[in-house]
Structure formats: C-alpha cells, structure tokens
Design a protein around this motif. Sequence first.
Motif: not given
Length: 522
Positions: A115-125, A443-448, A456-461, A481-482
């Motif tokens: 039940s504690e599976a990592l999100s795709p972003a966490q897995t990639r990081a 969270g969010r990450i922004r590039l201007t 884009g979405d940012l997970a602060v975990t 976050y990463e």
Amino acid sequence: MDGLDAHWRRLIGVVAFLMAAAFILPVLVRAPNLQENRELSPPPPWPRHLSEAPAFRDGVEAAVADRFPARRFLIPFLNAARLPLGVSGSGRVIVGRDGWLFYDNGSHLGAARGSEALSPAQTRAWLQGLAGRTEALGAVPYLVLTPPVKETVFPRFAPGWMGPPAPDRPALRLARLAQETGAGTVLYPHDAVAAQGPRAYSRHDTHWTGYGAYGGYETLMRALQSRGVGQGPRPRSAFVEAPIAYGAQQADLANMEGVKGFVRLDNPQLIDPRVQGRVAITYLGADHSWMGPRVIETGEVGKPTLMLTVDSFSNALLPLLYGDFSRLIVAHNQDGPWRPDLIAAYHPDAVVLEVLETGLASSLVPGPPASPQARDRIDQVLGPAPALRPVGAEAAALDPAPPASCGLDVAELTPTSVGGPGWRLRAAGWISDLGPGPGLVAGRIRLTGPGGDWVGDLAVTQDRPDVAAFFHKPQVAVSGYEQTVSTGPLAAGAYAVRLYRRTPGGWVSCKGRDLTLGGRAP
C-alpha cells in the motif's frame, strides 16, 4: 446503620490503601521497562482567557495521567494479560499469531501489503539517484542492501487480515527496475533470510537476529565477489552463536508493550570468535554509540576496505563482515546515506547502503546527478517524464503566492530524445511555510522563458530531517522534493524556475534560479 457505616469505612480504607500503594510501589519495586515510542504529554501553559479553560483542563488531565506513579506498573501488567488475546496495548505494535509482534509505522504493515507504492515521479527520482551514485563511484561497486520486514518473511505469523505479501511491493519493484534500467544494483535478500528458518527474526523485536543477518551477509558477499571484491561468503559454520545479554537485548516491540519481563527472549547474534576479540574501533566524532561514524579495524591484513551507511539492522550484520575486510567505514543513514566525504578520505573498495525496505523510498535522494544517458535509459523503461503544460488559468492562483522558506539544491535542463526531441527539467530541494502543521503534498514546478510559461505537478513527499533540525520544527521534516519533467524544443535564452507548494492557507512560492540555453534541443 452500623453495618452500613462499616461498609463505607472498609471501602474508604481500600481506596486509601490503593492510592498509597500507587505512590509507594514505585519507590520499593523497580518498574518494568516501558518504551512507549512517544512524547509524554507536557504540563499545559496557564490559560490567559476563560475560553482557554477547557483546553487547560484537558491538558492537565493528560499530563497527570502520563505521570501517575503506578502507571509504569499498570500498563505492562495489563498489556501482558491482553497479548494472549491478540490485543496490543501500543499503537505501534501489532499482535500476530503464536505471540509474534510486528511494528506498525502507521501504515498497518503497508510495506508488505504494497500500500506504500511510490508515485511515478518518486520512482523516477529514486532510479536517477541510484544511477547518479553508481556513476559517481565509477569502478568502485555501489550496492543497496535492503533487509526485508519480518512480516514478509513470516506471513504465517502475521495477523490474518494482512494476507500474503504483495508480489509487486516497492522493494521488489525497485530492485527489478534498477536492473531493467541499468541504474544500479539493489539486493533484497528475502529468500536467503527466509531460508535461515524461524530464528531469523525474534518474535519480540523488529530486527533480524544473527541468523537472519547471515542471509543478508550471504547475498551481499556473493554480489561483491561477482564484482571482484572479496572471496564470497563464508559458511555459517564459521560463526558461533553469542546470545545477547539480557540488559542489552533489543526486544524493542516487547519494550513498547512493557512486557519484556514477561516473555522468553530469543535474539541470538552470530560472531566469528577468531576475529571478534581483536576488532578496534575509532570514532570519528563525539557520538560513541552504534550510531556514531566510525572506522573498524579488524586485524585482517591484505583484505578489502568496505564502507557502509546503515540503519539498526547493521548491528547483527557487521560482526559477520569482520573476517572478510581489513577495514569497515560505518556511518548512520540519519547523517546522510551518501557520504562523499568519507569516500574521499578512505578510498573504499566498495560502498554499500544498508536500509530496511520501509526506508528504501527515501534513501536515494539527494545525491550526484545521473548522466543524460542514464536518464534516457530510465525514461525508456518508465516512459517519458511528465510534460509541462501551459500555465493558463493556474497563473491566477500561483502569481500572488507569498514567498516560502525553501532551498533549490538542483535545477538543470538537459536534452533528451525519448518521446521526441526536447529538454528535461530536473529540480530538487525543499519548500515549507514553516507553519504549525505538516504541509500538503501538492506542489507545482514552473518554467518561464522565451516563448512560453509552463507548469507541472510537484510532489513534496521527501523527508528532510536536516530542515527540521535547522528550524527546530519536527513538523516541517516532510518538505523535500525531486521532480523531472519534460518539455518540447526550447528557444535559446534565459529560463526562470519557480517552485510552489499548497498549504492550508493557500499557495506559497519559492524563487528558483535562471537557467540559460545556448541553443535549441536536437
């Protein structure tokens, strides 16, 4: 009336005797060990307004209850009576079958249930972190050894509601993905530990015994041998059982219940008597406990040097390694699971991260950045990183966001061809409003920059104990976050990176840094 008066006199006498005994007993008799794994309720501050009176009353009641003299006697005896019925007296302990106890970190055995599976972003990081460390060491092997939690090794002793261990739980999935992506090596010695039999774990402790640690030792030494380090594992017959003295016995789960004195403890250690007596330890700081960084000289001449960052499972593992290495460099993961300072100082022949599977998800960041080639391999297995989107209507909520306390440790743009030509933005750090409660995950990450404004979405975990320690606020530990996101082709010029986090009071922002592209993506 005389009979009624006698009844009340006897009742008052019994109550007075019990109250006196509650205060006298702790003076005359040593209380059982009780490790509640929580802070006792502090005395509340005096109320300044009448409206604070109910909270003051509740605070006084909690503080008095936590300090009632006979409490340390009543809880253990009550818990000892309830354990045979399968009832735990601690919120951190789960009672299984045949008297086996299991640690509950709040997820109710979530690591085993998946039940504690990592999100795709966490897995990639995580995979990028593993690849970065592996690449940084070059020819020196980097291995991750992750002991299994005991409910996965002995599910027959776990509570019936747990069910069989999940076949794709994070430890198994990360080990498989590490191999598929070529990011590095993760050793999950589940089967080798289970092969040691029911004494591989103590029924009253979280940790493996010397027998369980031998399964981890065997797996590690075979992996090192295949990489040209060491001669492989020695047979179990090379070690002898050394029961740990009662006072030093861990039995942490029994301690949490306060029943250590009511149960039969069995937590043997395995040692090599040929080496054990000549081991010399030099501590590298003021902490001279097992958690302190140290150099262990084994007296074995001409053998390799091994560096390990570890958790408490190392206490049973390290004695097994003494005969295979001339020197062990050991540091605790809480001081950082990646120690380039110790690597540079001692030039080990191999580096090992030992971390229990419940801590695996947070153990590979931060670290050296992975190469673009390693990231491409990871993206080819996981799919392209999530794409940034035009900020659009989100700007109305993000633009007025007040500043947060934050740190942007990493911000970089690298080219990629996975999913089409473009760029990959990676950011890592921490962000918090330093409020009284834990922040939200969103969270969010922004590039201007030239020609666009994307978000884009940012997970602060991620756990950042260094941040909590710096601000003396434990509630802000989960502030890291990463994230890696992808873009299409970008025009040359300056690009601003900004981070955001959602809090109970709204969005807060963190000004990142400017990145400059000298040309377009291929």
